[in-house]
Scaffold this active site. Structure first.
Site, short mmCIF file in Angstrom:
data_model
loop_
_atom_site.label_atom_id
_atom_site.label_comp_id
_atom_site.label_asym_id
_atom_site.label_seq_id
_atom_site.Cartn_x
_atom_site.Cartn_y
_atom_site.Cartn_z
N ARG A 47 19.15 -4.69 18.40
CA ARG A 47 19.40 -4.47 19.84
C ARG A 47 20.14 -5.23 20.75
O ARG A 47 20.63 -5.13 21.60
CB ARG A 47 18.06 -4.07 20.48
CG ARG A 47 17.86 -3.00 21.50
CD ARG A 47 16.40 -2.84 22.00
NE ARG A 47 15.84 -4.03 22.06
CZ ARG A 47 14.62 -4.25 22.22
NH1 ARG A 47 13.84 -3.00 22.79
NH2 ARG A 47 14.02 -5.34 22.22
N ASP A 90 19.96 0.54 19.28
CA ASP A 90 18.42 0.39 19.97
C ASP A 90 17.86 1.66 18.97
O ASP A 90 17.75 2.46 18.83
CB ASP A 90 18.36 1.11 21.30
CG ASP A 90 16.99 0.74 22.08
OD1 ASP A 90 15.94 0.67 21.15
OD2 ASP A 90 16.77 0.68 23.05
N LYS A 146 5.12 -5.61 4.98
CA LYS A 146 3.68 -5.55 5.46
C LYS A 146 3.68 -5.61 7.06
O LYS A 146 4.53 -6.47 7.41
CB LYS A 146 3.01 -6.38 4.75
CG LYS A 146 3.03 -7.90 4.97
CD LYS A 146 1.81 -8.39 4.14
CE LYS A 146 0.63 -9.01 5.14
NZ LYS A 146 0.91 -10.15 6.07
N HIS A 176 5.37 -10.37 -0.37
CA HIS A 176 6.08 -11.34 -0.69
C HIS A 176 5.28 -12.38 -1.86
O HIS A 176 6.08 -13.04 -2.53
CB HIS A 176 6.86 -12.22 0.32
CG HIS A 176 6.01 -13.07 1.03
ND1 HIS A 176 4.90 -12.93 2.01
CD2 HIS A 176 5.61 -14.59 0.69
CE1 HIS A 176 4.30 -13.85 2.30
NE2 HIS A 176 4.60 -15.00 1.63
N LYS A 180 6.54 -14.88 -5.76
CA LYS A 180 6.52 -16.08 -6.08
C LYS A 180 6.48 -16.34 -7.55
O LYS A 180 6.02 -15.65 -8.43
CB LYS A 180 5.41 -16.63 -5.41
CG LYS A 180 5.17 -16.81 -4.09
CD LYS A 180 4.08 -17.42 -3.47
CE LYS A 180 3.78 -17.09 -2.13
NZ LYS A 180 4.43 -18.07 -1.01
N GLU A 214 -3.90 -22.28 4.71
CA GLU A 214 -2.87 -22.52 5.47
C GLU A 214 -3.22 -23.82 6.53
O GLU A 214 -4.36 -23.54 7.01
CB GLU A 214 -2.34 -21.41 6.12
CG GLU A 214 -1.95 -20.46 5.22
CD GLU A 214 -1.31 -19.28 5.91
OE1 GLU A 214 -0.11 -19.30 6.26
OE2 GLU A 214 -1.75 -18.47 6.43
N ASP A 233 -4.47 -9.69 7.20
CA ASP A 233 -3.19 -9.96 7.32
C ASP A 233 -3.20 -10.78 5.81
O ASP A 233 -1.87 -10.64 5.07
CB ASP A 233 -3.22 -11.30 8.05
CG ASP A 233 -1.71 -12.13 8.35
OD1 ASP A 233 -0.67 -11.31 8.42
OD2 ASP A 233 -1.84 -13.30 8.28
N HIS A 238 -2.16 -9.91 -0.07
CA HIS A 238 -1.75 -11.04 -0.84
C HIS A 238 -2.76 -11.66 -1.76
O HIS A 238 -2.55 -11.42 -3.10
CB HIS A 238 -1.40 -12.37 0.08
CG HIS A 238 -0.25 -12.09 1.00
ND1 HIS A 238 0.90 -11.22 0.69
CD2 HIS A 238 0.05 -12.67 2.26
CE1 HIS A 238 1.66 -11.07 1.75
NE2 HIS A 238 1.26 -12.06 2.76
N LYS A 338 -6.44 -20.10 8.44
CA LYS A 338 -5.56 -20.70 9.26
C LYS A 338 -6.13 -22.10 9.65
O LYS A 338 -7.35 -22.17 9.70
CB LYS A 338 -4.96 -19.84 10.31
CG LYS A 338 -4.53 -18.58 10.05
CD LYS A 338 -3.05 -18.64 9.87
CE LYS A 338 -2.32 -17.15 9.77
NZ LYS A 338 -1.03 -17.34 9.13
C1 BG6 Z 1 2.25 -13.51 5.68
C2 BG6 Z 1 1.31 -13.75 6.67
O1 BG6 Z 1 2.20 -12.28 5.11
O2 BG6 Z 1 1.99 -14.34 4.63
C3 BG6 Z 1 1.29 -15.02 7.47
O3 BG6 Z 1 1.53 -12.64 7.81
C4 BG6 Z 1 0.99 -15.94 6.43
O4 BG6 Z 1 0.21 -14.98 8.51
C5 BG6 Z 1 1.95 -15.99 5.21
O5 BG6 Z 1 1.19 -17.40 7.00
C6 BG6 Z 1 1.82 -16.92 4.17
O6 BG6 Z 1 2.81 -17.01 3.27
P1 BG6 Z 1 3.28 -18.25 2.52
O7 BG6 Z 1 4.07 -17.90 1.57
O8 BG6 Z 1 3.72 -19.30 3.78
O9 BG6 Z 1 1.92 -18.37 1.80
#
Ligand code: BG6
Length: 487
Positions: A47, A90, A146, A176, A180, A214, A233, A238, A338
């Protein structure tokens, strides 16, 4: 032989964080390594009214910042910039798509990859506009980031809206973690080694642990995270995908549906966690202020954009059971959070103890064999076995030794997850993407826990930033006579 594919890759939300931090660097590598033909276009749609020159300057700046190692090359950027196009749109306004449509009509036959790197609330609107402008061709695909919803009902709404315009086979839902390198290696390890085949079951495996820790906090995403929390999340997607790859039956081939059929069977076999099990098999946590690597860090409420009185969990630990023959009575412990003490992701397969020992209790006591698959930050696969301590000792002494099955230092540069996944979209290979039934089955299982937490008023327990979650998560596994690996 590298297949040099001609396509248009359109990034909706082209100036967003994901687009500039992950997608552009991945595309840079794919183009540079000859996977995407020179006639192709990378069209960023956003946008924010940039000129073509400003867009190129912004992309360059972000590549310099985000390309790891010394991968940025000034000379190559001069060629890469030929791929780059920018169009202001937009996305919410149907009248605003005309300029974009004109650009697309220049190559009506070309394969089109529509990457929706936007909030999911826009997925339906974007797909509808692509349809209304007649921009969906038989060779168009759509990539969804996601989160696909925050529960089953909302994920169905999103999936329905997209399905009105795209066939399921043209929809690529990204997780994602599946891109990996080490995650893909789980399949290689399990299904190309006879060694593991007969022992990969309840008879030989005691339990499995999956930890994704993390050290970062919310990285400016408080509002999003506060709505989702660790369960939505990370665990629903994941960790669920990791669990599936480690426990699924061998697929009959690597084609998209065979692998996804097997993952779906695992998700459908997960025992629902409800009733009293919510208290004994789940732990929610929320971090308070603390320190990570000697640096003071704020608590969840004090993070940028935060506000008090939120019950969102920033940590979750679960004991999961799979109700099928292979995994009868083999718990899978999942844990993510986290602001934990350090960033690491690891899968530990812990084998049963030997049935009888002939060794006197000298040296190390006999520890169970463990296969440790480390996903990040340092990718590795190790096996822990018992061995004789070398030399003349007083009787046979044993020691635990580590066998390295994969040493990342000797490998060439490991491509980022997004590089693998974007190339798979370009090649139209859906194996590593989530099918609709898979996402929805994962929500059905996750919703039972989320609803149970809400109905039973199960609040997150505090843990100081820089620790490995609330003490209750240690108690949860210790109650079963086990402990978190490495702690
Ligand atoms: C994302 C989450 O999908 O994956 C994040 O929304 C998270 O909160 C991230 O930090 C972690 O990905 P990676 O590849 O850094 O482990």
């Amino acid at each position: 032989m590298i297949q040099n594919i001609v396509c248009d890759i359109i990034i909706f939300g082209g100036h967003g964080d994901l687009a500039l931090r992950k997608l552009m660097p991945a595309l840079y590598h794919l183009c540079r390594n000859g996977y995407i033909a020179k006639e192709s276009r990378i069209i960023s749609v956003s946008r924010d009214g940039y000129s073509q020159e400003e867009h190129i300057a912004l992309t360059k700046e972000k590549l310099q910042l985000n390309l790891k190692g010394d991968c940025y090359n000034e000379e190559y950027f001069e060629s890469f910039k030929e791929y780059l196009h920018y169009v202001q749109t937009d996305l919410k306004e149907s009248g605003s798509y005309e300029g974009f449509a004109e650009l697309m009509r220049e190559y009506p036959e070309r394969e089109r990859i529509n990457y929706l790197s936007t909030s999911p609330v826009l997925f339906g609107t974007i797909c509808k506009n692509l349809h209304d402008y007649d921009l969906i061709t038989p060779v168009s695909r759509v990539v969804l980031e996601k989160p696909i919803g925050r529960d089953l009902a909302s994920s169905r709404v999103i999936n329905e809206e997209v399905a009105k315009h795209f066939e399921e086979s043209a929809i690529f839902r990204i997780d994602h973690y599946l891109g990996k390198d080490t995650v893909q290696n789980i399949m290689a390890l399990r299904f190309s080694n006879m060694l593991f085949m007969p022992i990969w079951n309840a008879q030989y495996i005691d339990h499995i642990q999956i930890t994704v820790a993390e050290s970062v906090g919310l990285e400016g995403r408080w509002d999003y995270y506060n709505e989702y929390g660790a369960m939505r999340d990370m665990i629903q997607n994941h960790l669920m995908q990791l669990l599936c790859l480690v426990t699924m039956e061998p697929p009959c081939s690597l084609d998209g549906n065979s692998v996804r059929d097997e993952k779906l069977k695992v998700i459908r076999s997960l025992r629902p966690i409800e009733g009293d099990d919510l208290k004994t098999k789940t732990v929610r946590g929320q971090y308070s202020a603390g320190a990570i690597e000697k640096e003071a860090v704020p608590g969840f409420f004090e993070e940028e954009g935060g506000s008090p009185n939120s019950d969102t969990e920033t940590f979750a630990a679960l004991r999961v059971d799979i109700d099928n023959w292979r995994w009868h009575n083999v718990p899978i412990y999942l844990r993510t959070g986290k602001r934990m003490s350090k960033r690491y992701s690891e899968i530990v397969v812990d084998f049963k103890e030997i049935p009888h020992s002939i060794f006197p209790n000298k040296g190390s006591c006999i520890d169970s064999n463990k296969l440790v698959i480390r996903l990040q930050p340092d990718e590795s696969i190790s096996m822990f076995v018992m061995n004789k301590t070398p030399g003349l000792t007083d009787g046979m002494r044993l020691q635990k030794v580590k066998l390295d099955l994969k040493v990342a230092e000797n490998a060439p540069r490991v491509p980022d997850a997004y590089e693998y996944l974007l190339l798979d979209v370009v090649r139209n290979n859906p194996t590593l993407f989530m099918r609709r039934d898979e996402v929805e089955a994962a929500w059905i299982w996750a919703d039972t826990i989320l609803d149970g937490w809400a109905e039973n008023n199960i609040k997150p327990k505090p843990y100081p930033a820089g620790t490995n979650g609330p003490a209750a998560s240690i108690a949860m596994i210790e109650k079963d006579g086990r402990s978190w690996y490495g702690e």
